[in-house]
Design an enzyme around this catalytic site. Structure first.
Site, PDB file in Angstrom:
ATOM      1  N   LYS A   1      28.517  11.020  21.977  1.00 28.57           N
ATOM      2  CA  LYS A   1      27.873  11.000  22.982  1.00 28.57           C
ATOM      3  C   LYS A   1      28.648  10.764  24.204  1.00 28.57           C
ATOM      4  O   LYS A   1      29.465   9.668  24.417  1.00 28.57           O
ATOM      5  CB  LYS A   1      27.043   9.443  22.893  1.00 28.57           C
ATOM      6  CG  LYS A   1      26.060   9.578  24.052  1.00 28.57           C
ATOM      7  CD  LYS A   1      25.794   8.158  24.718  1.00 28.57           C
ATOM      8  CE  LYS A   1      26.789   7.613  25.674  1.00 28.57           C
ATOM      9  NZ  LYS A   1      27.012   8.508  26.683  1.00 28.57           N
TER      10      LYS A   1
ATOM     11  N   GLU B   1      41.031  -3.518  36.772  1.00 31.46           N
ATOM     12  CA  GLU B   1      41.510  -2.248  36.623  1.00 31.46           C
ATOM     13  C   GLU B   1      41.234  -1.582  38.016  1.00 31.46           C
ATOM     14  O   GLU B   1      40.117  -1.562  38.503  1.00 31.46           O
ATOM     15  CB  GLU B   1      40.636  -1.447  35.706  1.00 31.46           C
ATOM     16  CG  GLU B   1      41.315  -1.543  34.462  1.00 31.46           C
ATOM     17  CD  GLU B   1      40.429  -0.481  33.209  1.00 31.46           C
ATOM     18  OE1 GLU B   1      39.152  -0.777  33.461  1.00 31.46           O
ATOM     19  OE2 GLU B   1      41.180   0.359  32.739  1.00 31.46           O
TER      20      GLU B   1
HETATM   21  P1  NAD Z   1      32.180   2.829  30.419  1.00 30.09           P
HETATM   22  O1  NAD Z   1      32.239   1.851  29.474  1.00 30.09           O
HETATM   23  O2  NAD Z   1      31.247   2.774  31.614  1.00 30.09           O
HETATM   24  O3  NAD Z   1      31.518   4.075  29.586  1.00 30.09           O
HETATM   25  C1  NAD Z   1      32.127   4.617  28.468  1.00 30.09           C
HETATM   26  C2  NAD Z   1      30.950   5.219  27.731  1.00 30.09           C
HETATM   27  O4  NAD Z   1      30.166   4.348  27.444  1.00 30.09           O
HETATM   28  C3  NAD Z   1      30.344   6.466  28.367  1.00 30.09           C
HETATM   29  O5  NAD Z   1      29.918   7.338  27.408  1.00 30.09           O
HETATM   30  C4  NAD Z   1      28.818   5.631  28.732  1.00 30.09           C
HETATM   31  O6  NAD Z   1      27.818   6.517  28.983  1.00 30.09           O
HETATM   32  C5  NAD Z   1      28.873   4.783  27.624  1.00 30.09           C
HETATM   33  N1  NAD Z   1      27.711   3.372  27.670  1.00 30.09           N
HETATM   34  C6  NAD Z   1      27.641   2.958  28.995  1.00 30.09           C
HETATM   35  N2  NAD Z   1      26.908   1.819  28.990  1.00 30.09           N
HETATM   36  C7  NAD Z   1      26.617   1.786  27.520  1.00 30.09           C
HETATM   37  C8  NAD Z   1      25.888   1.088  26.639  1.00 30.09           C
HETATM   38  N3  NAD Z   1      25.080  -0.085  27.166  1.00 30.09           N
HETATM   39  N4  NAD Z   1      25.780   1.167  25.346  1.00 30.09           N
HETATM   40  C9  NAD Z   1      26.394   2.335  24.773  1.00 30.09           C
HETATM   41  N5  NAD Z   1      27.018   3.222  25.782  1.00 30.09           N
HETATM   42  C10 NAD Z   1      27.192   2.910  26.843  1.00 30.09           C
HETATM   43  O7  NAD Z   1      33.489   3.413  30.812  1.00 30.09           O
HETATM   44  P2  NAD Z   1      33.817   4.553  32.035  1.00 30.09           P
HETATM   45  O8  NAD Z   1      33.520   4.310  33.279  1.00 30.09           O
HETATM   46  O9  NAD Z   1      33.375   5.733  31.345  1.00 30.09           O
HETATM   47  O10 NAD Z   1      35.464   4.698  31.674  1.00 30.09           O
HETATM   48  C11 NAD Z   1      36.288   4.121  32.238  1.00 30.09           C
HETATM   49  C12 NAD Z   1      36.770   2.709  31.160  1.00 30.09           C
HETATM   50  O11 NAD Z   1      37.082   3.323  30.084  1.00 30.09           O
HETATM   51  C13 NAD Z   1      37.865   2.096  31.710  1.00 30.09           C
HETATM   52  O12 NAD Z   1      37.568   0.785  31.913  1.00 30.09           O
HETATM   53  C14 NAD Z   1      39.164   2.474  31.046  1.00 30.09           C
HETATM   54  O13 NAD Z   1      40.160   1.617  30.946  1.00 30.09           O
HETATM   55  C15 NAD Z   1      38.572   2.819  29.581  1.00 30.09           C
HETATM   56  N6  NAD Z   1      39.372   3.790  28.882  1.00 30.09           N
HETATM   57  C16 NAD Z   1      40.084   3.240  27.842  1.00 30.09           C
HETATM   58  C17 NAD Z   1      40.814   4.117  27.171  1.00 30.09           C
HETATM   59  C18 NAD Z   1      41.652   3.556  25.979  1.00 30.09           C
HETATM   60  O14 NAD Z   1      42.213   4.275  25.265  1.00 30.09           O
HETATM   61  N7  NAD Z   1      41.881   2.223  26.072  1.00 30.09           N
HETATM   62  C19 NAD Z   1      40.821   5.604  27.580  1.00 30.09           C
HETATM   63  C20 NAD Z   1      40.004   5.838  28.477  1.00 30.09           C
HETATM   64  C21 NAD Z   1      39.346   5.178  29.135  1.00 30.09           C
END
Ligand code: NAD
Length: 496
Positions: free
Chosen positions: A193, A400
């Site tokens: 997803k 962040e």
């Molecule tokens: P996000 O948590 O908003 O979304 C990540 C994913 O989760 C997306 O696919 C989103 O659609 C999904 N999602 C959102 N709400 C959900 C729910 N309630 N249930 C299931 N899925 C849900 O994060 P983002 O804004 O897409 O990405 C940025 C974040 O990701 C930052 O905090 C960044 O640090 C982190 N990140 C971490 C790594 C790592 O390897 N540690 C790598 C890249 C990004």
């Protein structure tokens, strides 16, 4: 032409060339080897604010169909010899490489990152397929006598089962590859997803996987506007055994709670707040080069992005001067313009968040030596910014930033620096510049981080274990351990 004008660093929107690769035009839900072309959800180009196209909005029935497909394909895939699975992954690597330009343009269009960053991401993503094609046939077992001599212990690492993979928008190809490649190498089938902001890259990658010979049902892709509802439905399905999530810590916590209700194994790659530390004895030019990479890769939209610069007093002013000059020179513009060095942020909300953090720091006494306020749209732009005299208690020190802003803090002693660097709930990456390697190793032990770059501004590598401590996550991706996240050890107690 929609880009802001009046700022000499802003370049005009170029003609969109290089996006003529039909293999990468697949859009829709991908379930059991079938593309279900549906529309309804706009995909926005952050460089302009325009809609690029529309993608499908999967519902619960689609999620069930995807799990059915993954379950149907699972026995055949886990029984497929590792060598054969490896060859498919290897072909996937080659296809990613052959289609790298078109894939990079696509990433740039939907994510906004520069073409240089997008090409780097494609190469990085492709390497996961190559690395795990090599690891597929090297999963080790165990053989030992019990200490008492009572019997023999045999341990086999079996595929864990159906895996739900959830990825963020900031590395749409690499985060998908970092999960799909080890899962398939281990013998698991998956439902991916992707983030709603960047679904096209996921679809293009699935299409390349299909071309590489991935059998129907082994990889399924669902794009949706209701990620929570859909994911909860999948986690409640007893056939799902693994959740591998990359995204924010706040969503990670929700998913851990949900997975806990069903006792599902979780790997969590969450947020970061990386300190970038420069000691007095550091090579200044090397530190500035590293700082630009650690801060400006992806315009700061990276979990490993340097979020706080701690600079020892003796080198502080020279570092600030050098960093300000380099940041001020960067050309801001549409990601897919080859001249751009800093693309847009992903959404208007991202720009507002950065603006809030910078304005609050300035209100509390910080000064911007370059940048410091959002650029007018359309297109979601924030300029490269350096902040000095940032109070340690400012929100920007704790949250962040996820943007091109470098807050700089001065320190005198090692102890003071270690206390400040560790003063965060996160612990993903850290960077340390010093010519004194024994000192670096000594300080490395005191820094609460999963990854430490010593005299390097980039830590990611497919062959290394990527992951964090504290609220930055659980488990590791990449390296030798990454494949074990998709296996369960089975112990045989044997009396020969
Ligand atoms: P996000 O948590 O908003 O979304 C990540 C994913 O989760 C997306 O696919 C989103 O659609 C999904 N999602 C959102 N709400 C959900 C729910 N309630 N249930 C299931 N899925 C849900 O994060 P983002 O804004 O897409 O990405 C940025 C974040 O990701 C930052 O905090 C960044 O640090 C982190 N990140 C971490 C790594 C790592 O390897 N540690 C790598 C890249 C990004």
């Amino acid at each position: 032409m929609h880009l802001p004008s009046g700022d000499p660093r802003i370049m005009p929107l170029p003609e969109l060339t290089g996006y003529a690769d039909p293999l990468l035009h697949s859009q829709g839900l991908y379930i059991d080897g079938q593309w279900l072309p549906r529309r309804g959800v706009p995909v926005v180009n952050p460089s302009t604010g325009d809609t690029l196209t529309e993608i499908a909005d999967a519902g619960i029935a689609d999620a069930t169909a995807a799990i059915d497909a993954a379950a149907g394909a699972a026995p055949g895939w886990r029984a497929t010899p590792a060598r054969h699975r490896a060859e498919i992954l290897r072909r996937w690597f080659h296809l990613m490489t052959e289609h790298a330009d078109a894939l990079a343009t696509l990433i740039s269009l939907e994510n906004g990152k520069t073409l240089a960053d997008a090409r780097g991401e494609v190469a990085y993503a492709a390497e996961f397929f190559r690395w795990y094609s090599e690891e597929a046939s090297r999963i080790q077992g165990e053989y030992r006598r019990t200490p008492s001599g009572s019997h023999t212990i045999l341990v086999d690492h079996e595929p864990i089962g159906i895996a739900v993979l959830i990825t963020p928008w900031n590395f749409p190809a690499a985060m998908a590859a970092r999960k799909i490649a080890p899962a398939l190498a281990a013998g698991c089938t998956v439902v991916l997803k992707p983030a709603l902001e960047t679904p096209l890259t996921a679809c293009a990658m699935a299409r390349l996987g299909e071309e590489a010979g991935v059998p129907p049902g082994v990889v399924n892709v669902l794009t949706t506007q209701s990620p929570g509802e859909l994911t909860n439905a999948m986690l409640a399905d007893a056939r799902v055994r693994k959740l591998s999530f990359t995204g924010s810590t706040s969503v990670g916590r929700l998913l851990l709670a949900e997975a806990g209700r069903h006792v599902i194994s979780c790997s969590m790659e969450l947020g970061g707040n990386a300190p970038f530390i420069i000691m007095d004895d550091a090579d200044l030019d090397a530190a500035l080069d590293g700082a630009m990479v650690a801060k400006m890769r992806n315009a700061g939209e990276a979990c490993t992005a340097a979020n706080r610069f701690y600079v020892q007093a003796g080198i502080h002013d020279a570092f600030v001067e050098g960093l300000t000059a380099r940041m001020a020179r960067l050309r801001v513009g549409a990601g897919y313009d080859p001249r751009t060095q800093c693309g847009p942020m992903i959404t208007p909300a991202a720009v507002q968040k950065i603006d809030r953090l910078v304005s609050s720091a300035v209100r509390h006494g910080a000064q911007a030596t370059t940048g410091g306020a959002p650029l007018q749209g359309p297109g979601f732009f924030y300029p490269p910014t350096v902040l000095v005299n940032v109070p340690a208690a400012a929100a920007i020190s704790q949250e962040e930033i996820f943007g091109p802003v470098a807050p700089v803090y001065r320190f005198d002693t090692e102890d003071e620096m270690v206390t400040m660097a560790n003063n965060t709930e996160y612990g993903l990456a850290a960077y340390l510049y010093t010519r004194d390697i024994p000192r670096a190793m000594r300080l490395g032990k005191r820094l609460e981080t999963g990854m430490l770059g010593i005299n390097r501004g980039l830590v990611s590598d497919p062959a290394a274990p990527f992951g964090g401590v504290k609220q930055s996550g659980l488990g590791r991706e990449g390296g030798v351990t990454g494949i074990l996240e998709f296996t369960e050890p089975k112990y045989y107690a044997v009396d020969f």
